[in-house]
Design a protein around this motif. Structure first.
Motif, PDB file in Angstrom:
ATOM      1  N   GLY A  75       0.827  -1.206   0.000  1.00 22.48           N
ATOM      2  CA  GLY A  75       0.000   0.000   0.000  1.00 22.48           C
ATOM      3  C   GLY A  75       0.859   1.252   0.000  1.00 22.48           C
ATOM      4  O   GLY A  75       2.092   1.192  -0.099  1.00 22.48           O
ATOM      5  N   ALA A  76       0.201   2.393   0.123  1.00 23.54           N
ATOM      6  CA  ALA A  76       0.913   3.669   0.100  1.00 23.54           C
ATOM      7  C   ALA A  76       1.857   3.775   1.302  1.00 23.54           C
ATOM      8  O   ALA A  76       3.030   4.122   1.152  1.00 23.54           O
ATOM      9  N   ASN A  77       1.363   3.450   2.491  1.00 19.94           N
ATOM     10  CA  ASN A  77       2.222   3.521   3.680  1.00 19.94           C
ATOM     11  C   ASN A  77       3.361   2.522   3.606  1.00 19.94           C
ATOM     12  O   ASN A  77       4.525   2.849   3.849  1.00 19.94           O
ATOM     13  N   TRP A 148       2.616  -8.772   3.993  1.00 17.93           N
ATOM     14  CA  TRP A 148       1.600  -9.441   3.180  1.00 17.93           C
ATOM     15  C   TRP A 148       0.832  -8.389   2.380  1.00 17.93           C
ATOM     16  O   TRP A 148       0.722  -7.239   2.808  1.00 17.93           O
ATOM     17  N   ASP A 149       0.273  -8.794   1.269  1.00 19.60           N
ATOM     18  CA  ASP A 149      -0.691  -7.939   0.577  1.00 19.60           C
ATOM     19  C   ASP A 149      -1.596  -8.815  -0.282  1.00 19.60           C
ATOM     20  O   ASP A 149      -1.186  -9.884  -0.745  1.00 19.60           O
ATOM     21  N   ILE A 150      -2.797  -8.328  -0.493  1.00 18.39           N
ATOM     22  CA  ILE A 150      -3.727  -9.035  -1.387  1.00 18.39           C
ATOM     23  C   ILE A 150      -3.446  -8.674  -2.836  1.00 18.39           C
ATOM     24  O   ILE A 150      -4.034  -9.250  -3.745  1.00 18.39           O
ATOM     25  N   THR A 238      -1.280  -2.192   8.382  1.00 21.06           N
ATOM     26  CA  THR A 238      -1.432  -0.946   7.639  1.00 21.06           C
ATOM     27  C   THR A 238      -2.139  -1.254   6.331  1.00 21.06           C
ATOM     28  O   THR A 238      -1.922  -0.627   5.299  1.00 21.06           O
ATOM     29  N   ALA A 239      -3.022  -2.255   6.408  1.00 21.71           N
ATOM     30  CA  ALA A 239      -3.909  -2.555   5.280  1.00 21.71           C
ATOM     31  C   ALA A 239      -5.169  -1.710   5.417  1.00 21.71           C
ATOM     32  O   ALA A 239      -5.311  -0.945   6.372  1.00 21.71           O
ATOM     33  N   ASN A 240      -6.077  -1.869   4.481  1.00 28.25           N
ATOM     34  CA  ASN A 240      -7.255  -1.001   4.467  1.00 28.25           C
ATOM     35  C   ASN A 240      -8.125  -1.190   5.700  1.00 28.25           C
ATOM     36  O   ASN A 240      -8.144  -2.244   6.319  1.00 28.25           O
ATOM     37  N   GLY A 289      -3.100  -0.360  12.969  1.00 32.46           N
ATOM     38  CA  GLY A 289      -3.083   1.005  12.463  1.00 32.46           C
ATOM     39  C   GLY A 289      -4.364   1.491  11.840  1.00 32.46           C
ATOM     40  O   GLY A 289      -4.412   2.596  11.297  1.00 32.46           O
ATOM     41  N   SER A 290      -5.412   0.684  11.888  1.00 32.06           N
ATOM     42  CA  SER A 290      -6.709   1.094  11.330  1.00 32.06           C
ATOM     43  C   SER A 290      -7.758   1.064  12.436  1.00 32.06           C
ATOM     44  O   SER A 290      -7.515   0.516  13.497  1.00 32.06           O
ATOM     45  N   PRO A 291      -8.931   1.656  12.161  1.00 34.94           N
ATOM     46  CA  PRO A 291      -9.879   1.843  13.267  1.00 34.94           C
ATOM     47  C   PRO A 291     -10.767   0.642  13.595  1.00 34.94           C
ATOM     48  O   PRO A 291     -11.446   0.663  14.610  1.00 34.94           O
ATOM     49  N   ASN A 348      -6.234   8.857  -2.545  1.00 33.05           N
ATOM     50  CA  ASN A 348      -5.469   7.602  -2.539  1.00 33.05           C
ATOM     51  C   ASN A 348      -6.401   6.397  -2.412  1.00 33.05           C
ATOM     52  O   ASN A 348      -7.615   6.533  -2.266  1.00 33.05           O
ATOM     53  N   ASN A 349      -5.800   5.202  -2.492  1.00 32.96           N
ATOM     54  CA  ASN A 349      -6.625   3.984  -2.508  1.00 32.96           C
ATOM     55  C   ASN A 349      -7.394   3.806  -1.208  1.00 32.96           C
ATOM     56  O   ASN A 349      -8.518   3.308  -1.214  1.00 32.96           O
ATOM     57  N   ASP A 350      -6.783   4.220  -0.100  1.00 34.29           N
ATOM     58  CA  ASP A 350      -7.493   4.032   1.160  1.00 34.29           C
ATOM     59  C   ASP A 350      -8.760   4.899   1.206  1.00 34.29           C
ATOM     60  O   ASP A 350      -9.808   4.456   1.664  1.00 34.29           O
TER      61      ASP A 350
HETATM   62  P1  NAD Z   1      -3.495   1.602   0.790  1.00 34.35           P
HETATM   63  O1  NAD Z   1      -4.851   1.291   0.276  1.00 34.35           O
HETATM   64  O2  NAD Z   1      -2.542   2.306  -0.118  1.00 34.35           O
HETATM   65  O3  NAD Z   1      -2.755   0.283   1.271  1.00 34.35           O
HETATM   66  C1  NAD Z   1      -3.412  -0.751   1.943  1.00 34.35           C
HETATM   67  C2  NAD Z   1      -2.900  -2.065   1.379  1.00 34.35           C
HETATM   68  O4  NAD Z   1      -3.525  -3.133   2.091  1.00 34.35           O
HETATM   69  C3  NAD Z   1      -3.249  -2.272  -0.083  1.00 34.35           C
HETATM   70  O5  NAD Z   1      -2.069  -2.526  -0.823  1.00 34.35           O
HETATM   71  C4  NAD Z   1      -4.179  -3.484  -0.064  1.00 34.35           C
HETATM   72  O6  NAD Z   1      -4.019  -4.275  -1.204  1.00 34.35           O
HETATM   73  C5  NAD Z   1      -3.751  -4.182   1.206  1.00 34.35           C
HETATM   74  N1  NAD Z   1      -4.736  -5.068   1.842  1.00 34.35           N
HETATM   75  C6  NAD Z   1      -6.070  -4.891   2.010  1.00 34.35           C
HETATM   76  N2  NAD Z   1      -6.603  -5.924   2.683  1.00 34.35           N
HETATM   77  C7  NAD Z   1      -5.590  -6.760   2.973  1.00 34.35           C
HETATM   78  C8  NAD Z   1      -5.518  -8.006   3.662  1.00 34.35           C
HETATM   79  N3  NAD Z   1      -6.601  -8.582   4.179  1.00 34.35           N
HETATM   80  N4  NAD Z   1      -4.314  -8.600   3.775  1.00 34.35           N
HETATM   81  C9  NAD Z   1      -3.189  -8.023   3.254  1.00 34.35           C
HETATM   82  N5  NAD Z   1      -3.210  -6.848   2.594  1.00 34.35           N
HETATM   83  C10 NAD Z   1      -4.395  -6.229   2.457  1.00 34.35           C
HETATM   84  O7  NAD Z   1      -3.709   2.421   2.146  1.00 34.35           O
HETATM   85  P2  NAD Z   1      -2.664   3.340   2.944  1.00 34.35           P
HETATM   86  O8  NAD Z   1      -2.835   4.733   2.521  1.00 34.35           O
HETATM   87  O9  NAD Z   1      -1.315   2.725   2.915  1.00 34.35           O
HETATM   88  O10 NAD Z   1      -3.261   3.230   4.420  1.00 34.35           O
HETATM   89  C11 NAD Z   1      -3.159   2.004   5.098  1.00 34.35           C
HETATM   90  C12 NAD Z   1      -4.002   1.970   6.357  1.00 34.35           C
HETATM   91  O11 NAD Z   1      -3.510   2.901   7.299  1.00 34.35           O
HETATM   92  C13 NAD Z   1      -5.469   2.317   6.130  1.00 34.35           C
HETATM   93  O12 NAD Z   1      -6.293   1.415   6.825  1.00 34.35           O
HETATM   94  C14 NAD Z   1      -5.614   3.649   6.743  1.00 34.35           C
HETATM   95  O13 NAD Z   1      -6.918   3.867   7.248  1.00 34.35           O
HETATM   96  C15 NAD Z   1      -4.599   3.571   7.869  1.00 34.35           C
HETATM   97  N6  NAD Z   1      -4.246   4.924   8.284  1.00 34.35           N
HETATM   98  C16 NAD Z   1      -3.524   5.715   7.451  1.00 34.35           C
HETATM   99  C17 NAD Z   1      -3.219   7.012   7.819  1.00 34.35           C
HETATM  100  C18 NAD Z   1      -2.396   7.877   6.899  1.00 34.35           C
HETATM  101  O14 NAD Z   1      -1.940   7.440   5.878  1.00 34.35           O
HETATM  102  N7  NAD Z   1      -2.127   9.125   7.222  1.00 34.35           N
HETATM  103  C19 NAD Z   1      -3.645   7.485   9.062  1.00 34.35           C
HETATM  104  C20 NAD Z   1      -4.386   6.647   9.892  1.00 34.35           C
HETATM  105  C21 NAD Z   1      -4.670   5.355   9.493  1.00 34.35           C
END
Ligand code: NAD
Length: 519
Positions: A75-77, A148-150, A238-240, A289-291, A348-350
């Protein structure tokens, strides 16, 4: 000298009869001064009784060879943190439109870019040290990286997809990250928005039971450790954002119920909970890292029973962090905040995933709870039973902006003689640049904090005192990083950012017997 201050970069040694540097431990006797507050139920009069408790802290000095496994690595993070560490290991430099020679750095990280005040030098100048120098701590570059990632995209493709780094940096990173491919994810379309389905090309077989998924995740952790020769692993979600899982007695209220629910393939065990359980059973701290309610009561029970650290929930990175500072300031000055109205928009994707109303619910709840203790702490402005500030949070998906998050906030308050006081703020930042340093800190601090143990009472353990015990597995000292901090059962939540930061700093200072607590 003569006032001012400066940062010393040569490390820290405490010269005190209360601190001993042993071969593999630092031990410190620390006197903690606090105050008991007894409230008379009839008159409301408070009797304050200062007291002092002696702690002995013991910190292991050998930093374990540590791996960081990110769930959602592609993901982005995940790709942003990975790219930063890889760039730093290889001393890459890159050009942007505004600067020809950017160097890798960890700005935004408490451990790598913030300092702690130690005391005054002979000339009266304040001396600070980098926070990472207070106790032996791992370095970002030494972390083994995986996850891991999907989505089966390599970390090079993931960085291109995320669009966070400048093209010049991505081009240089590509040969270094192209071979980094996430392990396949535990995917359950019932817990994530339908709009993610096209991304889910790298998942465990659909017919696998929850037990098979859990076992596979545990094997992944074991294989990662062996392949990277690491002794200690931290797992970060740090997945969705998922939807909430149902919580119900017999399903996930105790460790045994949760393990049994997995064994009988209960539909309401979420993927994130499977990752958490796998981590805990493998002795790896798990950070959510998610709610969503990944850490259901049964998962916390399992963590406590297993003595494995957990931290949650939802990274506090941008607007909510600012909010917990601004509201603390206003209410702290006796100003009554009446409304907080905030708008986020980004692409972004999230954010795309959060356009699904069911997935948005946990995020919305987390965002709206970030000031509770600050409001509760001022019963003059907010007497019990009276209205709390109106709090509205709007988020919109704007694809063109990608990871560049905009937030606009308006706070309207009442001040002297009910004059209205309105403040408006606008922030723009790459969302992942806000979040990646938090993930880094959490990994390094989780490794450090699980090397610290303590005992309460005057007699040191080697003088027949109570034996050392680890910190409580629910690591509330890391509340600084979380929107809705998890605390050990029955302990209050602290939302104020200054108090949260003080908690981290005070613990590190206490383990080194630096007496003046801050905050
Ligand atoms: P993103 O969508 O870019 O990345 C998330 C990744 O998780 C994706 O690559 C997706 O394919 C993968 N994924 C989804 N379900 C999965 C699973 N079951 N197993 C493995 N991989 C899985 O999102 P992001 O911008 O990197 O943010 C990640 C998380 O961090 C989000 O849940 C977001 O709410 C949380 N978060 C981010 C911020 C921030 O970026 N400032 C702040 C607070 C919380």
């Amino acid at each position: 000298g003569g006032g001012g201050g400066y940062t010393a970069l040569g490390g820290l040694h405490v010269d005190s009869p209360d601190v001993a540097y042993g071969g593999d431990h630092i031990t410190a006797r620390y006197e903690y001064r606090s105050t008991a507050a007894a409230v008379d139920a009839e008159t409301g009069r408070v009797t304050a009784t200062p007291r002092s408790t002696v702690y002995h802290f013991r910190t292991g000095t050998r930093v374990r060879r540590t791996g960081l496994l990110q769930v959602g690595w592609g993901g982005a993070n995940g790709s942003t943190l990975t790219g930063a560490i890889v760039a730093s290991r290889s001393n890459l430099t890159w050009a942007s439109r505004s600067q020809a020679d950017h160097k890798p750095n960890y700005k935004g990280s408490l451990t790598q870019a913030a300092t702690v005040r130690v005391g005054l030098d002979a000339d009266g100048a304040a001396v600070t040290v980098p926070l990472r120098d207070v106790l032996p701590m791992g370095t970002p570059e030494a972390l083994a990286l995986g996850g891991w990632d999907i989505s089966g995209a390599s970390l090079a493709d993931a960085a291109d997809r995320a669009g966070v780094f400048e093209p010049d940096l991505r081009r240089q990173l590509r040969p270094l990250t192209d071979g980094m491919v996430p392990m396949r994810g535990a995917y359950d379309p019932a817990f994530i928005a339908d709009n993610q389905a096209p991304r889910a090309d790298h998942v465990m077989p659909a017919e696998w039971t929850k037990q098979q998924r859990l076992d596979a995740l545990r094997e992944d952790i074991v294989a990662f450790k062996a392949a990277n020769d690491v002794e200690f692993v931290v797992v970060v979600w740090t997945a969705n954002s998922e939807r909430y899982a149902e919580e119900r007695p017999g399903l996930n209220d105790t460790a045994d119920a949760l393990l049994a629910a997995i064994a009988r393939d209960e539909a309401e065990v979420s993927p994130s909970t499977l990752y958490a359980v796998a981590a805990i059973l493998e002795g790896c701290p798990f950070i959510n890292g998610s709610p969503q309610n990944t850490l259901v009561a049964g998962a916390v029970d399992l963590a406590i029973r297993s003595g494995v650290a957990v931290v949650g929930d939802d990274f506090k990175s941008g607007q909510t962090k600012m909010k917990s500072v601004l509201v603390d300031y206003l209410i702290g000055c006796g100003v009554k905040v009446k409304t907080m109205v905030t708008y986020n928009h980004l692409g972004n994707n999230d954010m795309y995933q959060l356009t699904d109303g069911v997935m948005w619910k946990p995020k919305s709840a987390a965002k709206s709870r970030v000031i509770d203790d600050i409001v509760d702490g001022n019963g003059l402005l907010y007497p019990p039973g009276t209205a709390r500030p109106d709090h509205v949070v709007v988020v919109k998906y704007v694809p063109f902006l990608g990871d560049s998050k905009r937030d606009v906030s308006e706070y309207t308050s009442e001040t002297f003689m009910d004059a209205h006081y309105t403040s408006v703020m606008h922030n723009t930042c790459l969302d992942s640049a806000l979040c990646a340093p938090l993930i880094l800190d959490l990994a390094l601090l989780a490794e450090l904090l699980t090397r610290i143990d303590f005992t309460v009472g005057n007699a040191a353990p080697d003088a027949d005192g109570a034996p050392y015990q680890p910190l409580h597995p629910v690591l509330s000292v890391l509340s600084f990083y979380m929107k809705i901090p998890r605390t050990p059962p029955g302990e209050p939540i602290v939302n104020s950012l200054a108090r949260q930061r003080a908690a981290v700093e005070n613990l590190l200072r206490a383990t080194m017997y630096i007496t003046e607590p801050i905050g």
